[in-house]
Design an enzyme around this catalytic site. Structure first.
Site, PDB file in Angstrom:
ATOM      1  N   GLY A   1       0.867  -1.375  -0.026  1.00  0.00           N
ATOM      2  CA  GLY A   1      -0.093  -0.129  -0.039  1.00  0.00           C
ATOM      3  C   GLY A   1       0.904   1.208   0.006  1.00  0.00           C
ATOM      4  O   GLY A   1       0.324   2.393  -0.001  1.00  0.00           O
ATOM      5  N   CYS A   2       2.026   1.175   0.135  1.00  0.00           N
ATOM      6  CA  CYS A   2       3.049   2.073  -0.092  1.00  0.00           C
ATOM      7  C   CYS A   2       3.751   2.233  -1.604  1.00  0.00           C
ATOM      8  O   CYS A   2       4.142   1.092  -1.978  1.00  0.00           O
ATOM      9  CB  CYS A   2       4.510   2.085   0.806  1.00  0.00           C
ATOM     10  SG  CYS A   2       3.727   2.202   2.739  1.00  0.00           S
ATOM     11  N   GLU A   3       3.864   3.265  -1.885  1.00  0.00           N
ATOM     12  CA  GLU A   3       4.515   3.308  -3.424  1.00  0.00           C
ATOM     13  C   GLU A   3       5.972   3.145  -3.355  1.00  0.00           C
ATOM     14  O   GLU A   3       6.540   2.566  -3.959  1.00  0.00           O
ATOM     15  CB  GLU A   3       4.259   4.937  -4.036  1.00  0.00           C
ATOM     16  CG  GLU A   3       2.881   4.980  -4.473  1.00  0.00           C
ATOM     17  CD  GLU A   3       2.921   6.239  -5.224  1.00  0.00           C
ATOM     18  OE1 GLU A   3       3.848   7.187  -5.165  1.00  0.00           O
ATOM     19  OE2 GLU A   3       1.798   6.856  -5.672  1.00  0.00           O
TER      20      GLU A   3
END
Length: 134
Positions: free
Chosen positions: A50-52
């Site tokens: 969910g983190c780039e």
């Protein structure tokens, strides 16, 4: 709002910062304070999805208190992670679940740095912390 000594110190230094350049410098300095993770901890199992950017999170209980370590490949994100960690260190699960992340970064004067993707990433980290406590 009960702040740890480290979180109070962070709040004070960011509130005294004049302008974005000083805050950016502070952010980098906080990022450098993150305890380095062992390469073995930078595993898929510890990766926060969910983190780039790549973010890893490790949790352990020390004397009944949760202690988190995090790392990222992105410099700015390391600073934001460090500030998230000082805010949550030592919190009980219930307190962690109630933490208003946006309010904390607004108090630090960093709300502009929380692009939607960064905010989502930090929320993913917070969510992962809550999962690790169960």
């Amino acid at each position: 709002m009960n702040l740890s000594a480290d979180a109070s110190q962070a709040l004070e230094s960011f509130q005294q910062a004049r302008g974005w350049e000083q805050r950016a410098r502070l952010l980098m300095q906080w990022g450098e304070r993150l305890q380095p993770l062992a390469d073995s901890d930078k595993s898929e199992a510890n990766r926060v999805h969910g983190c780039e950017s790549l973010v890893w999170l490790v949790a352990e209980q020390v004397d009944g208190q949760w202690c988190f370590k995090a790392a990222s490949d992105a410099r700015l994100l390391r600073g934001l992670l460090a500030l998230l960690l000082v805010r949550v260190q030592g919190l009980a699960s219930e307190e962690l679940a109630r933490l208003d992340l946006a309010a904390w970064f607004t108090q630090l004067g960093l709300e502009r740095q929380l692009s939607p993707s960064r905010a989502n990433g930090l929320h993913a980290v917070l969510q992962r912390m809550a999962e690790l406590q169960h």
